[in-house]
Design an enzyme around this catalytic site. Structure first.
Site, PDB file in Angstrom:
ATOM      1  N   LYS A 186       1.247  -1.112  -0.195  1.00 54.47           N
ATOM      2  CA  LYS A 186      -0.004   0.346  -0.179  1.00 54.47           C
ATOM      3  C   LYS A 186       1.198   1.627   0.078  1.00 54.47           C
ATOM      4  O   LYS A 186       1.334   1.140   1.494  1.00 54.47           O
ATOM      5  CB  LYS A 186      -0.785  -0.277   1.307  1.00 54.47           C
ATOM      6  CG  LYS A 186      -1.710   1.313   1.148  1.00 54.47           C
ATOM      7  CD  LYS A 186      -2.665   1.753   2.302  1.00 54.47           C
ATOM      8  CE  LYS A 186      -1.885   2.754   2.776  1.00 54.47           C
ATOM      9  NZ  LYS A 186      -2.166   4.025   1.732  1.00 54.47           N
ATOM     10  N   GLU A 262       9.475   1.187  10.763  1.00 57.98           N
ATOM     11  CA  GLU A 262      10.520   2.219  10.087  1.00 57.98           C
ATOM     12  C   GLU A 262      10.383   2.986  10.222  1.00 57.98           C
ATOM     13  O   GLU A 262       9.263   3.840   9.444  1.00 57.98           O
ATOM     14  CB  GLU A 262      11.127   1.358   9.019  1.00 57.98           C
ATOM     15  CG  GLU A 262      11.668   0.234   8.855  1.00 57.98           C
ATOM     16  CD  GLU A 262      12.619  -0.056   9.299  1.00 57.98           C
ATOM     17  OE1 GLU A 262      13.348   0.823   9.789  1.00 57.98           O
ATOM     18  OE2 GLU A 262      12.931  -1.412   9.362  1.00 57.98           O
ATOM     19  N   CYS A 297      13.493  10.449   6.748  1.00 62.83           N
ATOM     20  CA  CYS A 297      13.451  10.671   8.184  1.00 62.83           C
ATOM     21  C   CYS A 297      14.666  10.591   8.764  1.00 62.83           C
ATOM     22  O   CYS A 297      14.342  10.810  10.240  1.00 62.83           O
ATOM     23  CB  CYS A 297      13.434   8.562   7.859  1.00 62.83           C
ATOM     24  SG  CYS A 297      14.255   7.821   7.098  1.00 62.83           S
ATOM     25  N   GLU A 396       9.276  16.145  15.150  1.00 63.51           N
ATOM     26  CA  GLU A 396      10.397  16.102  13.712  1.00 63.51           C
ATOM     27  C   GLU A 396       9.243  17.063  12.512  1.00 63.51           C
ATOM     28  O   GLU A 396       8.150  16.638  12.713  1.00 63.51           O
ATOM     29  CB  GLU A 396      10.009  14.370  12.948  1.00 63.51           C
ATOM     30  CG  GLU A 396      10.544  13.975  11.750  1.00 63.51           C
ATOM     31  CD  GLU A 396      10.060  12.828  11.243  1.00 63.51           C
ATOM     32  OE1 GLU A 396       8.772  11.995  11.331  1.00 63.51           O
ATOM     33  OE2 GLU A 396      10.829  12.383  10.777  1.00 63.51           O
TER      34      GLU A 396
END
Ligand code: NAD
Length: 493
Positions: A186, A262, A297, A396
């Site tokens: 997906k 992750e 990331c 973040e």
């Protein structure tokens, strides 16, 4: 020669799902609009898959797994198909790169090298690896033989984010397919196009129908249905920490499928006063935070500079910032492109505002750019006088925003660097070997860089400590996620 703009104008993106070897619309016939962040232009409609489509795709993947059309092939046969898959990705490389840039906004130069090049290399590497891995025989007593073998887990669901759509997909599907699993992928609703095209290319390469399925759709619909599905054996998830926690819960609520995550990061880049090459440190600090529009990331979004060299460092950094001014992503010279969509643009601008409001000093950028294009662009932004309590230093941002903090000695730097929920990457710059080793041991992160930041290779594991996740992509270690270990005891005599 046809320009990228001419190619883009001629492109017809196919947004249908890919199930059982065929392109199909969602059962519900629902669709969603796919807009390009480059200029807001409509790229086409995409199938809005939900639980009903997940049931069909998982059933197709299960049937393909059970009848052994892929899992039953020898490793050498799977290798040949995967190597051909990688070759075809390179053959269609320009088309894939264009889809990635139009869908996600990254510069075309990097779509070709980092995304198509990296993803094809990943598929090839796992294909090449799979017929070179041996199983084990345990040192048991002489009257027995104990075999320790690896078997595919079965049906793997891969759920991936939008920042490196093809590369993150490749990090999951390559080891999963090489090991003999069937896969339902997906992609993010923000960037579904390359994943769908990959499924067609895999079929052309000889991956049998049903072995690799792709379902575009929203997280709360297609994504959650996969995470909750009773017949999915394993989920490989890359995305935010917030959703990663939900994935673990959904795995527990359903069939305890193996759930590998992750997740996000807030990586610390520590530059000591004895840094052996300040120019290289500046280049890496700036280049790595602004690469991919800061939507990485592992972006080193917290820069810790030892107090005695901070002014000099910032002066050099400010001289580099204009090199990263956003440009047209379809221009081969552009190094920073568009933010993925209006929602992410709003998030990034909100963080910039919070930095200002919290008293950080804005030294560069801070505004939207190229607003006349209809796309979403942000200037490369640098804040000084940030402290660890500020929101821009804790959360973040996932945009081109660098926070500069300072430290007095390396212990202080490590303490500040580790004071985060995340633990993805970190770096230390020093000429002192013992300090480099002690600091890299003390930093709680899956990867620590010493005197560089962009070291990267398919041969090394990638993943995080703490709330940056629990698994490792890349390298032979990724096979641990997509295989079960089986012990077979045999009586001898
Ligand atoms: P996200 O968590 O919003 O979405 C990731 C994927 O999960 C998408 O496909 C989305 O549709 C799906 N999803 C969302 N809600 C879901 C739900 N309730 N159930 C199931 N699936 C759901 O993340 P994003 O905004 O697409 O990506 C950015 C994040 O990804 C950042 O935090 C970044 O750090 C992280 N990331 C991590 C790595 C790594 O290797 N550690 C690599 C790339 C990106």
């Amino acid at each position: 020669m046809t320009t990228w703009h001419e190619k883009a104008a001629a492109l017809q993106a196919d947004g249908r799902a890919f199930i059982g070897g065929e392109r199909v619309w969602a059962k519900s016939e629902q669709q969603f609009e796919n807009l390009s962040p480059i200029d807001g232009r409509k790229l086409g409609m995409v199938a809005r898959c939900d639980g009903a489509d997940v049931d069909i795709a998982v059933a197709a993947a299960r049937a393909a797994f059970d009848d052994g059309r892929w899992a039953g092939k020898s490793p050498a046969q799977r290798k040949r198909v995967l190597v051909k898959f990688a070759d075809l990705m390179q053959k269609y490389g320009q088309e894939l790169a264009l889809l990635e840039t139009l869908d996600m906004g990254k510069p075309i130069k990097y779509s070709q090298t980092v995304d198509v090049g990296g993803a094809a290399n990943c598929i090839r590497w796992y294909g090449e690896a799979i017929d070179k891995i041996y199983d084990e025989i345990a040192p048991t007593p002489a009257n027995s033989l104990a075999l320790i073998t690896r078997e595919p887990v079965g049906v793997v669901a891969a759920i991936v984010p939008w920042n490196y759509p093809m590369l993150m997909a490749a990090w999951k599907i390559a080891p999963a397919l090489a090991a003999g699993n069937s896969v339902v992928l997906k992609p993010s609703e923000k960037s579904p196009l390359t994943a769908l095209r990959l499924a067609e290319i895999a079929l052309e390469a000889g991956v049998p129908p049903g072995v690799f399925n792709v379902l575009p759709g929203f997280g709360a619909e297609a994504g959650a249905a996969l995470a909750l599905h009773m017949d999915v054996d394993c989920i490989g998830f890359t995305g935010s920490t917030r959703v990663g926690k939900q994935i673990m819960q959904m795995a527990g609520q359903s069939n305890l499928k193996r759930a590998w995550t992750e997740l996000g990061g807030k990586s610390a880049n520590i530059v000591c006063a004895d840094c052996p090459d300040l120019d290289a440190a500046v280049e890496a600090a700036i280049g790595s935070i602004f690469f991919n529009q800061g939507e990485s990331c592992n972006a080193p979004s917290r820069l810790f500079v030892e107090a005695s060299i901070k002014d000099r460092f910032i002066e050099k950094a400010l001289a580099k910032v204009p090199d990263y001014a956003p440009g047209d992503p379809l221009d081969e010279n552009t190094v920073m492109g568009a933010i993925v969509d209006a929602a992410q643009l709003k998030t990034v601008m909100g963080y910039i505002e919070s930095g200002r409001a919290d008293g950080a000093r804005l030294l560069a950028g801070g505004r939207q750019a190229r607003t006349d294009t209809g796309g979403y662009y942000v200037e490369p932004t640098l804040f000084d006088q940030v402290d660890s309590s500020m929101k821009i230093a804790r959360e973040e941002i996932f945009g081109p925003v660098l926070s500069v903090l300072s430290f007095t000695d390396v212990q202080d730097a490590v303490r500040q660097a580790n004071a985060t929920q995340y633990g993805l990457h970190a770096a230390v710059w020093t000429a002192d070997l013992s300090k480099a080793i002690q600091t890299s041991r003390a930093l709680r992160a899956g990867t620590v860089h010493v005197n560089q930041y962009d070291g990267d290779d398919i041969t090394v594991p990638f993943g995080g400590y703490k709330q940056s996740g629990n698994g490792r992509d890349k390298s032979l270690h990724a096979f641990d996620k997509y295989t079960e270990l089986k012990t077979t005891w045999i009586q001898v005599g």
